[in-house]
Design a protein around this motif. Structure first.
Motif, PDB file in Angstrom:
ATOM      1  N   LEU A  53      35.395  37.951  45.345  1.00  0.00           N
ATOM      2  CA  LEU A  53      36.277  37.668  44.196  1.00  0.00           C
ATOM      3  C   LEU A  53      37.543  38.514  44.229  1.00  0.00           C
ATOM      4  O   LEU A  53      38.578  38.116  43.720  1.00  0.00           O
ATOM      5  N   CYS A  54      37.436  39.700  44.822  1.00  0.00           N
ATOM      6  CA  CYS A  54      38.614  40.588  44.912  1.00  0.00           C
ATOM      7  C   CYS A  54      39.497  40.238  46.104  1.00  0.00           C
ATOM      8  O   CYS A  54      40.499  40.906  46.339  1.00  0.00           O
ATOM      9  N   GLY A  55      39.098  39.272  46.885  1.00  0.00           N
ATOM     10  CA  GLY A  55      39.904  38.870  48.043  1.00  0.00           C
ATOM     11  C   GLY A  55      39.763  39.807  49.234  1.00  0.00           C
ATOM     12  O   GLY A  55      40.603  39.806  50.135  1.00  0.00           O
ATOM     13  N   ILE A  56      38.689  40.600  49.269  1.00  0.00           N
ATOM     14  CA  ILE A  56      38.494  41.550  50.372  1.00  0.00           C
ATOM     15  C   ILE A  56      37.780  40.864  51.541  1.00  0.00           C
ATOM     16  O   ILE A  56      38.103  41.093  52.702  1.00  0.00           O
ATOM     17  N   ILE A  57      36.788  40.023  51.229  1.00  0.00           N
ATOM     18  CA  ILE A  57      36.152  39.222  52.287  1.00  0.00           C
ATOM     19  C   ILE A  57      36.206  37.754  51.878  1.00  0.00           C
ATOM     20  O   ILE A  57      36.259  37.436  50.691  1.00  0.00           O
ATOM     21  N   ARG A  58      36.200  36.887  52.893  1.00  0.00           N
ATOM     22  CA  ARG A  58      36.315  35.452  52.606  1.00  0.00           C
ATOM     23  C   ARG A  58      34.934  34.838  52.387  1.00  0.00           C
ATOM     24  O   ARG A  58      33.961  35.260  53.009  1.00  0.00           O
ATOM     25  N   PRO A  59      34.857  33.831  51.528  1.00  0.00           N
ATOM     26  CA  PRO A  59      33.570  33.145  51.385  1.00  0.00           C
ATOM     27  C   PRO A  59      33.255  32.351  52.653  1.00  0.00           C
ATOM     28  O   PRO A  59      34.173  31.938  53.362  1.00  0.00           O
ATOM     29  N   SER A  60      31.973  32.140  52.918  1.00  0.00           N
ATOM     30  CA  SER A  60      31.574  31.287  54.051  1.00  0.00           C
ATOM     31  C   SER A  60      31.578  29.829  53.628  1.00  0.00           C
ATOM     32  O   SER A  60      31.784  28.941  54.444  1.00  0.00           O
ATOM     33  N   ALA A  61      31.294  29.600  52.346  1.00  0.00           N
ATOM     34  CA  ALA A  61      31.315  28.233  51.808  1.00  0.00           C
ATOM     35  C   ALA A  61      31.578  28.334  50.316  1.00  0.00           C
ATOM     36  O   ALA A  61      31.443  29.401  49.725  1.00  0.00           O
ATOM     37  N   GLY A  62      31.966  27.212  49.720  1.00  0.00           N
ATOM     38  CA  GLY A  62      32.274  27.220  48.295  1.00  0.00           C
ATOM     39  C   GLY A  62      33.598  27.921  48.034  1.00  0.00           C
ATOM     40  O   GLY A  62      34.309  28.299  48.979  1.00  0.00           O
ATOM     41  N   ASN A  63      33.910  28.114  46.766  1.00  0.00           N
ATOM     42  CA  ASN A  63      35.194  28.736  46.458  1.00  0.00           C
ATOM     43  C   ASN A  63      35.142  29.359  45.058  1.00  0.00           C
ATOM     44  O   ASN A  63      34.132  29.264  44.358  1.00  0.00           O
ATOM     45  N   ALA A  64      36.215  30.019  44.667  1.00  0.00           N
ATOM     46  CA  ALA A  64      36.308  30.603  43.331  1.00  0.00           C
ATOM     47  C   ALA A  64      37.769  30.806  42.988  1.00  0.00           C
ATOM     48  O   ALA A  64      38.627  30.872  43.869  1.00  0.00           O
ATOM     49  N   SER A  65      38.031  30.906  41.685  1.00  0.00           N
ATOM     50  CA  SER A  65      39.372  31.308  41.267  1.00  0.00           C
ATOM     51  C   SER A  65      39.251  32.558  40.407  1.00  0.00           C
ATOM     52  O   SER A  65      38.261  32.738  39.688  1.00  0.00           O
ATOM     53  N   ARG A  72      40.601  31.814  48.332  1.00  0.00           N
ATOM     54  CA  ARG A  72      40.838  31.540  49.760  1.00  0.00           C
ATOM     55  C   ARG A  72      42.328  31.586  50.098  1.00  0.00           C
ATOM     56  O   ARG A  72      42.723  32.078  51.145  1.00  0.00           O
ATOM     57  N   LYS A  73      43.139  31.078  49.146  1.00  0.00           N
ATOM     58  CA  LYS A  73      44.566  30.928  49.471  1.00  0.00           C
ATOM     59  C   LYS A  73      45.420  32.078  48.944  1.00  0.00           C
ATOM     60  O   LYS A  73      46.468  32.375  49.499  1.00  0.00           O
ATOM     61  N   ASP A  74      45.015  32.658  47.824  1.00  0.00           N
ATOM     62  CA  ASP A  74      45.902  33.611  47.145  1.00  0.00           C
ATOM     63  C   ASP A  74      45.312  35.018  47.054  1.00  0.00           C
ATOM     64  O   ASP A  74      45.487  35.717  46.043  1.00  0.00           O
ATOM     65  N   ALA A  75      44.591  35.435  48.114  1.00  0.00           N
ATOM     66  CA  ALA A  75      43.918  36.742  48.069  1.00  0.00           C
ATOM     67  C   ALA A  75      44.910  37.870  47.763  1.00  0.00           C
ATOM     68  O   ALA A  75      44.591  38.806  47.021  1.00  0.00           O
ATOM     69  N   GLU A  76      46.125  37.772  48.304  1.00  0.00           N
ATOM     70  CA  GLU A  76      47.096  38.866  48.106  1.00  0.00           C
ATOM     71  C   GLU A  76      47.527  38.951  46.642  1.00  0.00           C
ATOM     72  O   GLU A  76      47.661  40.042  46.088  1.00  0.00           O
ATOM     73  N   GLU A  77      47.725  37.796  46.005  1.00  0.00           N
ATOM     74  CA  GLU A  77      48.073  37.781  44.573  1.00  0.00           C
ATOM     75  C   GLU A  77      46.942  38.405  43.759  1.00  0.00           C
ATOM     76  O   GLU A  77      47.175  39.164  42.810  1.00  0.00           O
ATOM     77  N   ILE A  78      45.711  38.055  44.119  1.00  0.00           N
ATOM     78  CA  ILE A  78      44.555  38.579  43.386  1.00  0.00           C
ATOM     79  C   ILE A  78      44.519  40.103  43.509  1.00  0.00           C
ATOM     80  O   ILE A  78      44.392  40.808  42.503  1.00  0.00           O
ATOM     81  N   LYS A  79      44.660  40.605  44.727  1.00  0.00           N
ATOM     82  CA  LYS A  79      44.588  42.064  44.936  1.00  0.00           C
ATOM     83  C   LYS A  79      45.618  42.803  44.085  1.00  0.00           C
ATOM     84  O   LYS A  79      45.357  43.892  43.594  1.00  0.00           O
ATOM     85  N   LYS A  80      46.788  42.187  43.918  1.00  0.00           N
ATOM     86  CA  LYS A  80      47.855  42.838  43.143  1.00  0.00           C
ATOM     87  C   LYS A  80      47.545  42.870  41.651  1.00  0.00           C
ATOM     88  O   LYS A  80      48.028  43.715  40.926  1.00  0.00           O
TER      89      LYS A  80
END
Ligand SMILES: Nc1ncnc2c1ncn2[C@@H]1O[C@H](COP(=O)(O)OP(=O)(O)OP(=O)(O)O)[C@@H](O)[C@H]1O
Ligand SMILES: [Mg+2]
Length: 319
Positions: A53-65, A72-80
């Motif tokens: 959820l913090c965007g540190i590791i990627r999910p293997s399947a499924g997704n979250a916002s 998956r797409k905006d990990a950098e925005e999430i970390k900030k």
């Protein structure tokens, strides 16, 4: 910032490490400004969930916002935009408290012109006034933990992840820490916290109970207690350990566990109380009292995990 009503939404979120499944298709959401408690035994998959959820590791399947951002797409925005107090939070022992705050404020991008003011606010808000010039290495556990929280929220994140943030801290300091968390939630900050302390779980709006990578229950603390199957009785007797062994042999007993000096027994229904009493007395145990009680979250937790263990006895704790 994105517009969002749920701070977190997950869709069959999963993570594998090789052939090992650490998080298995979990689904939950956290409305803005709520406190969500993620519980579960060691190795259940809590930290792995947070790291996704913090965007540190990627999910293997499924997704979250998170905050409306796609993990998956905006990990950098999430970390900030989040604060994360990890299970092993890192502070620099050879810096003073205020120097640690300054360091974290700068890496979280707090503008230089705002930094001084923000750090003074954080010191007041976290009750660090008076120790701010001390070396971090010389601070006690409770102070270090407040400092770690202050560092994690230096950039005023609207979402905070706390992974066993209070482990090893005394009960009074833990309560004070949760007062701060409550205050943050009242300011619309959303919080996801893991803990092994059931008194802390009581503070959460919703609890997700994880067991062996799966979400096995999802409800408010009160509803979890209401929905616990069977009738819970508290046995006061002279030999609780032996009483536990005997209880487990009685048909109609779903579960039993020692709680302090008492034995808690979950019975299929009220009618089983007599069976339990006579079986204990026949075994020579002096029973002082058997009374029906409301389950605590600890009862619910133990009951859920043990009923899973009974269903597949080859499983054990520790992942
Ligand atoms: N990088 C990794 N490589 C392989 N296995 C991993 C990795 N990270 C975690 N695991 C495994 O995934 C499982 C879940 O670990 P996780 O740290 O998420 O559990 P947890 O619920 O946070 O436990 P605890 O309460 O002990 O902190 C464990 O069996 C762990 O060994
Ligand atoms: Mg963990």
């Amino acid at each position: 910032m994105n517009a969002y009503s749920n701070a977190i939404e997950t869709f069959d979120l999963s993570r594998h490490f090789g052939s090992f499944i650490a998080v298995d298709k979990i689904n939950f959401y956290v409305p803005k400004g709520e406190i969500f408690g993620l519980l579960g035994p060691n190795g259940a998959g809590k930290t792995t969930t947070i790291r996704m959820l913090c965007g540190i590791i990627r999910p293997s399947a499924g997704n979250a916002s998170v905050l409306g951002f796609d993990i998956r797409k905006d990990a950098e925005e999430i970390k900030k935009n989040i604060g994360y107090m990890s299970q092993k939070f890192s502070l620099y022992d050879d810096l003073t408290a205020i120097e640690n705050l300054n360091f974290y404020a700068s890496i979280y991008g707090v503008a230089r012109s705002d930094r001084k003011r923000r750090i003074q606010d954080l010191i007041d808000q976290s009750g660090l006034r008076g120790v701010e010039k001390e070396l971090t290495g010389s601070l006690s556990g409770a102070w270090r933990q407040r400092l770690a929280l202050a560092c994690a929220i230096a950039h005023k994140p609207p979402m905070l992840f706390l992974d066993e943030a209070t482990a090893g801290v005394d009960p009074l300091s833990r309560r004070e820490f949760w007062d701060l968390i409550y205050e943050m939630a009242s300011e619309d900050i959303s919080i996801l916290a893991t803990t092994h302390y059931m008194d802390e779980a009581e503070y959460c709006n919703t609890i997700g109970m994880m067991y062996q990578a799966q979400m096995i229950a999802l409800a408010s603390p009160d509803r979890l207690k209401d929905e616990m199957p069977g009738v819970l009785v508290q046995v006061t007797c002279d030999q609780p350990l032996q009483a536990e062994e005997i209880s487990d042999q009685i048909p109609g007993v779903m579960d039993s566990a020692i709680h302090g000096v008492h034995l808690h027994v979950t019975l299929k229904d009220e009618k089983q109380v007599n069976n339990l009493t006579s079986a204990l007395q026949t075994a020579g145990i002096q029973v002082t009292e058997i009374e029906t009680i409301l389950p605590s979250l600890e009862d619910v937790f133990i009951n859920m995990v043990e009923s899973r263990l009974k269903a597949s006895p080859q499983d054990s704790f520790g992942g």
